[in-house]
Design an enzyme around this catalytic site. Structure first.
Site, PDB file in Angstrom:
ATOM      1  N   LYS A   9       0.827  -1.206   0.000  1.00  0.00           N
ATOM      2  CA  LYS A   9       0.000   0.000   0.000  1.00  0.00           C
ATOM      3  C   LYS A   9       0.869   1.268   0.000  1.00  0.00           C
ATOM      4  O   LYS A   9       2.084   1.195   0.215  1.00  0.00           O
ATOM      5  CB  LYS A   9      -0.930  -0.041   1.222  1.00  0.00           C
ATOM      6  CG  LYS A   9      -1.951  -1.188   1.175  1.00  0.00           C
ATOM      7  CD  LYS A   9      -2.916  -1.138   2.364  1.00  0.00           C
ATOM      8  CE  LYS A   9      -3.952  -2.249   2.297  1.00  0.00           C
ATOM      9  NZ  LYS A   9      -4.972  -2.137   3.379  1.00  0.00           N
ATOM     10  N   TYR A  49     -12.455  -2.638  -3.787  1.00  0.00           N
ATOM     11  CA  TYR A  49     -13.035  -2.638  -2.442  1.00  0.00           C
ATOM     12  C   TYR A  49     -14.558  -2.589  -2.464  1.00  0.00           C
ATOM     13  O   TYR A  49     -15.173  -2.103  -1.516  1.00  0.00           O
ATOM     14  CB  TYR A  49     -12.459  -1.481  -1.620  1.00  0.00           C
ATOM     15  CG  TYR A  49     -11.055  -1.738  -1.090  1.00  0.00           C
ATOM     16  CD1 TYR A  49     -10.785  -2.825  -0.242  1.00  0.00           C
ATOM     17  CD2 TYR A  49      -9.996  -0.899  -1.418  1.00  0.00           C
ATOM     18  CE1 TYR A  49      -9.509  -3.066   0.254  1.00  0.00           C
ATOM     19  CE2 TYR A  49      -8.707  -1.140  -0.919  1.00  0.00           C
ATOM     20  CZ  TYR A  49      -8.471  -2.225  -0.088  1.00  0.00           C
ATOM     21  OH  TYR A  49      -7.201  -2.465   0.411  1.00  0.00           O
ATOM     22  N   PHE A  57     -15.429   3.250   7.030  1.00  0.00           N
ATOM     23  CA  PHE A  57     -14.044   3.595   6.682  1.00  0.00           C
ATOM     24  C   PHE A  57     -13.789   3.606   5.178  1.00  0.00           C
ATOM     25  O   PHE A  57     -12.673   3.887   4.734  1.00  0.00           O
ATOM     26  CB  PHE A  57     -13.066   2.632   7.379  1.00  0.00           C
ATOM     27  CG  PHE A  57     -13.272   1.175   7.045  1.00  0.00           C
ATOM     28  CD1 PHE A  57     -12.758   0.618   5.886  1.00  0.00           C
ATOM     29  CD2 PHE A  57     -13.994   0.350   7.909  1.00  0.00           C
ATOM     30  CE1 PHE A  57     -12.940  -0.724   5.581  1.00  0.00           C
ATOM     31  CE2 PHE A  57     -14.188  -1.007   7.613  1.00  0.00           C
ATOM     32  CZ  PHE A  57     -13.667  -1.543   6.446  1.00  0.00           C
ATOM     33  N   ARG A  85      -1.782 -14.367   3.996  1.00  0.00           N
ATOM     34  CA  ARG A  85      -2.629 -13.709   5.009  1.00  0.00           C
ATOM     35  C   ARG A  85      -2.012 -13.885   6.407  1.00  0.00           C
ATOM     36  O   ARG A  85      -2.003 -12.960   7.205  1.00  0.00           O
ATOM     37  CB  ARG A  85      -4.048 -14.293   4.986  1.00  0.00           C
ATOM     38  CG  ARG A  85      -4.847 -13.994   3.722  1.00  0.00           C
ATOM     39  CD  ARG A  85      -5.445 -12.619   3.682  1.00  0.00           C
ATOM     40  NE  ARG A  85      -6.437 -12.373   4.715  1.00  0.00           N
ATOM     41  CZ  ARG A  85      -7.154 -11.254   4.791  1.00  0.00           C
ATOM     42  NH1 ARG A  85      -6.995 -10.284   3.889  1.00  0.00           N
ATOM     43  NH2 ARG A  85      -8.020 -11.083   5.752  1.00  0.00           N
ATOM     44  N   THR A  91      -5.713  -7.320  10.744  1.00  0.00           N
ATOM     45  CA  THR A  91      -5.952  -6.088   9.981  1.00  0.00           C
ATOM     46  C   THR A  91      -5.331  -4.857  10.643  1.00  0.00           C
ATOM     47  O   THR A  91      -4.695  -4.045   9.968  1.00  0.00           O
ATOM     48  CB  THR A  91      -7.476  -5.877   9.806  1.00  0.00           C
ATOM     49  OG1 THR A  91      -8.000  -6.996   9.099  1.00  0.00           O
ATOM     50  CG2 THR A  91      -7.766  -4.604   9.031  1.00  0.00           C
ATOM     51  N   ARG A 102       2.335  -6.662   9.325  1.00  0.00           N
ATOM     52  CA  ARG A 102       1.624  -5.560   9.965  1.00  0.00           C
ATOM     53  C   ARG A 102       2.049  -5.391  11.424  1.00  0.00           C
ATOM     54  O   ARG A 102       2.111  -4.283  11.944  1.00  0.00           O
ATOM     55  CB  ARG A 102       0.106  -5.797   9.865  1.00  0.00           C
ATOM     56  CG  ARG A 102      -0.432  -5.573   8.448  1.00  0.00           C
ATOM     57  CD  ARG A 102      -1.817  -6.177   8.297  1.00  0.00           C
ATOM     58  NE  ARG A 102      -2.475  -5.766   7.068  1.00  0.00           N
ATOM     59  CZ  ARG A 102      -3.643  -6.255   6.669  1.00  0.00           C
ATOM     60  NH1 ARG A 102      -4.274  -7.157   7.397  1.00  0.00           N
ATOM     61  NH2 ARG A 102      -4.189  -5.840   5.542  1.00  0.00           N
ATOM     62  N   ASN A 112      -2.065   0.049   6.984  1.00  0.00           N
ATOM     63  CA  ASN A 112      -1.554  -1.241   7.462  1.00  0.00           C
ATOM     64  C   ASN A 112      -0.718  -1.987   6.423  1.00  0.00           C
ATOM     65  O   ASN A 112      -0.621  -3.202   6.452  1.00  0.00           O
ATOM     66  CB  ASN A 112      -2.708  -2.096   7.983  1.00  0.00           C
ATOM     67  CG  ASN A 112      -3.734  -2.366   6.909  1.00  0.00           C
ATOM     68  OD1 ASN A 112      -3.578  -1.926   5.771  1.00  0.00           O
ATOM     69  ND2 ASN A 112      -4.774  -3.108   7.237  1.00  0.00           N
ATOM     70  N   HIS A 115      -2.142  -5.428   1.367  1.00  0.00           N
ATOM     71  CA  HIS A 115      -3.418  -6.099   1.093  1.00  0.00           C
ATOM     72  C   HIS A 115      -3.084  -7.497   0.608  1.00  0.00           C
ATOM     73  O   HIS A 115      -2.100  -7.682  -0.119  1.00  0.00           O
ATOM     74  CB  HIS A 115      -4.205  -5.369  -0.002  1.00  0.00           C
ATOM     75  CG  HIS A 115      -5.306  -6.222  -0.574  1.00  0.00           C
ATOM     76  ND1 HIS A 115      -6.537  -6.331   0.035  1.00  0.00           N
ATOM     77  CD2 HIS A 115      -5.331  -7.068  -1.644  1.00  0.00           C
ATOM     78  CE1 HIS A 115      -7.286  -7.188  -0.657  1.00  0.00           C
ATOM     79  NE2 HIS A 115      -6.576  -7.646  -1.682  1.00  0.00           N
ATOM     80  N   GLU A 126      -9.248 -10.291  -8.174  1.00  0.00           N
ATOM     81  CA  GLU A 126      -8.317  -9.181  -7.946  1.00  0.00           C
ATOM     82  C   GLU A 126      -7.118  -9.235  -8.911  1.00  0.00           C
ATOM     83  O   GLU A 126      -6.666  -8.198  -9.385  1.00  0.00           O
ATOM     84  CB  GLU A 126      -7.842  -9.214  -6.486  1.00  0.00           C
ATOM     85  CG  GLU A 126      -8.983  -8.905  -5.523  1.00  0.00           C
ATOM     86  CD  GLU A 126      -8.637  -9.111  -4.053  1.00  0.00           C
ATOM     87  OE1 GLU A 126      -7.492  -9.516  -3.756  1.00  0.00           O
ATOM     88  OE2 GLU A 126      -9.512  -8.857  -3.204  1.00  0.00           O
TER      89      GLU A 126
HETATM   90  P1  IDP Z   1      -7.956  -6.915   5.519  1.00  0.00           P
HETATM   91  O1  IDP Z   1      -7.119  -5.951   4.693  1.00  0.00           O
HETATM   92  O2  IDP Z   1      -7.190  -7.428   6.704  1.00  0.00           O
HETATM   93  O3  IDP Z   1      -8.574  -8.018   4.697  1.00  0.00           O
HETATM   94  P2  IDP Z   1     -10.583  -5.668   5.595  1.00  0.00           P
HETATM   95  O4  IDP Z   1     -11.562  -5.828   6.702  1.00  0.00           O
HETATM   96  O5  IDP Z   1     -10.862  -6.347   4.304  1.00  0.00           O
HETATM   97  O6  IDP Z   1      -9.135  -6.050   6.162  1.00  0.00           O
HETATM   98  O7  IDP Z   1     -10.445  -4.085   5.342  1.00  0.00           O
HETATM   99  C1  IDP Z   1      -9.804  -3.589   4.188  1.00  0.00           C
HETATM  100  C2  IDP Z   1      -8.899  -2.447   4.607  1.00  0.00           C
HETATM  101  O8  IDP Z   1      -9.688  -1.370   5.101  1.00  0.00           O
HETATM  102  C3  IDP Z   1      -7.941  -2.758   5.756  1.00  0.00           C
HETATM  103  O9  IDP Z   1      -6.770  -3.409   5.326  1.00  0.00           O
HETATM  104  C4  IDP Z   1      -7.662  -1.391   6.327  1.00  0.00           C
HETATM  105  O10 IDP Z   1      -6.715  -0.683   5.525  1.00  0.00           O
HETATM  106  C5  IDP Z   1      -9.010  -0.711   6.181  1.00  0.00           C
HETATM  107  N1  IDP Z   1      -9.834  -0.852   7.392  1.00  0.00           N
HETATM  108  C6  IDP Z   1     -10.521  -1.945   7.805  1.00  0.00           C
HETATM  109  N2  IDP Z   1     -11.194  -1.714   8.954  1.00  0.00           N
HETATM  110  C7  IDP Z   1     -10.916  -0.432   9.261  1.00  0.00           C
HETATM  111  C8  IDP Z   1     -11.337   0.413  10.358  1.00  0.00           C
HETATM  112  O11 IDP Z   1     -12.102   0.015  11.251  1.00  0.00           O
HETATM  113  N3  IDP Z   1     -10.846   1.687  10.360  1.00  0.00           N
HETATM  114  C9  IDP Z   1     -10.012   2.145   9.381  1.00  0.00           C
HETATM  115  N4  IDP Z   1      -9.623   1.397   8.339  1.00  0.00           N
HETATM  116  C10 IDP Z   1     -10.060   0.116   8.283  1.00  0.00           C
HETATM  117 MG    MG Z   2     -10.054  -7.911   3.200  1.00  0.00          MG
END
Ligand code: IDP
Ligand code: MG
Length: 156
Positions: A9, A49, A57, A85, A91, A102, A112, A115, A126
């Site tokens: 990212k 997304y 968010f 993963r 996350t 992370r 973070n 992805h 994707e």
């Molecule tokens: P993942 O990347 O671990 O699969 P997802 O739930 O798919 O997590 O969320 C996608 C991305 O959205 C996360 O990697 C993070 O950058 C952002 N994100 C997820 N939850 C939050 C939140 O509660 N606050 C801010 N950003 C979030």
């Molecule tokens: Mg995800």
């Protein structure tokens, strides 16, 4: 064998962490089969997304992902989706275990670093969003026989 989409990212690119993160995947024995530096458009971020469109968010996430270049990778290996993963960690950087990408490189919940596709269906979708046909390569690695036990005719 699975192929998964990994995105380094904007924070990973801006912080100069690309090499160290890619090295972790290579050290694990995974094969990099596609890669490029690119700027994600609004449209591509929205497609990528789409399942998060209703989340609070979402707008910030799209702003972040389109704010600066990313490095996208196609990574292949035995169970590559779950292996990557697990290597990424939880996350939120503040919750991710030490030893994960992370967990080791950040404390932010939204910035973070990486992805990774979360299922075979997501990986296929994707990869086709980010790579044109011919950009994900199929090639033999010289050391493949020391990464996997190939003696039974398949990679174990
Ligand atoms: P993942 O990347 O671990 O699969 P997802 O739930 O798919 O997590 O969320 C996608 C991305 O959205 C996360 O990697 C993070 O950058 C952002 N994100 C997820 N939850 C939050 C939140 O509660 N606050 C801010 N950003 C979030
Ligand atoms: Mg995800």
């Amino acid at each position: 064998m699975e192929t998964t989409l990994i995105i380094l990212k904007p924070d990973a690119v801006q912080r100069g962490l690309m090499g160290r993160i890619i090295t972790r995947f290579e050290d694990k024995g995974l094969q990099i089969v596609g890669g490029k530096l690119m700027q994600i458009s609004q449209e591509l971020a929205a497609q990528h997304y789409k399942d998060h469109a209703s989340k609070p968010f979402y707008a910030g996430l799209v702003r972040f992902m389109t704010s600066s270049p990313v490095f996208v990778l196609a990574i292949r290996g035995n169970s590559a989706i779950s292996v990557c993963r697990n290597m990424m960690g939880a996350t939120f950087g503040s919750k991710a275990a030490s030893g994960t990408i992370r967990g080791d490189f950040g404390v932010s919940n939204s910035y973070n670093l990486v992805h990774g596709s979360d299922s075979p269906e997501a990986a296929a979708r994707e990869i086709s969003l980010f790579f044109k046909s011919g950009e994900v390569l199929e090639f033999k690695r010289a050391g493949e026989c020391w990464v996997y036990d190939l003696s039974g005719g398949k990679a174990e």
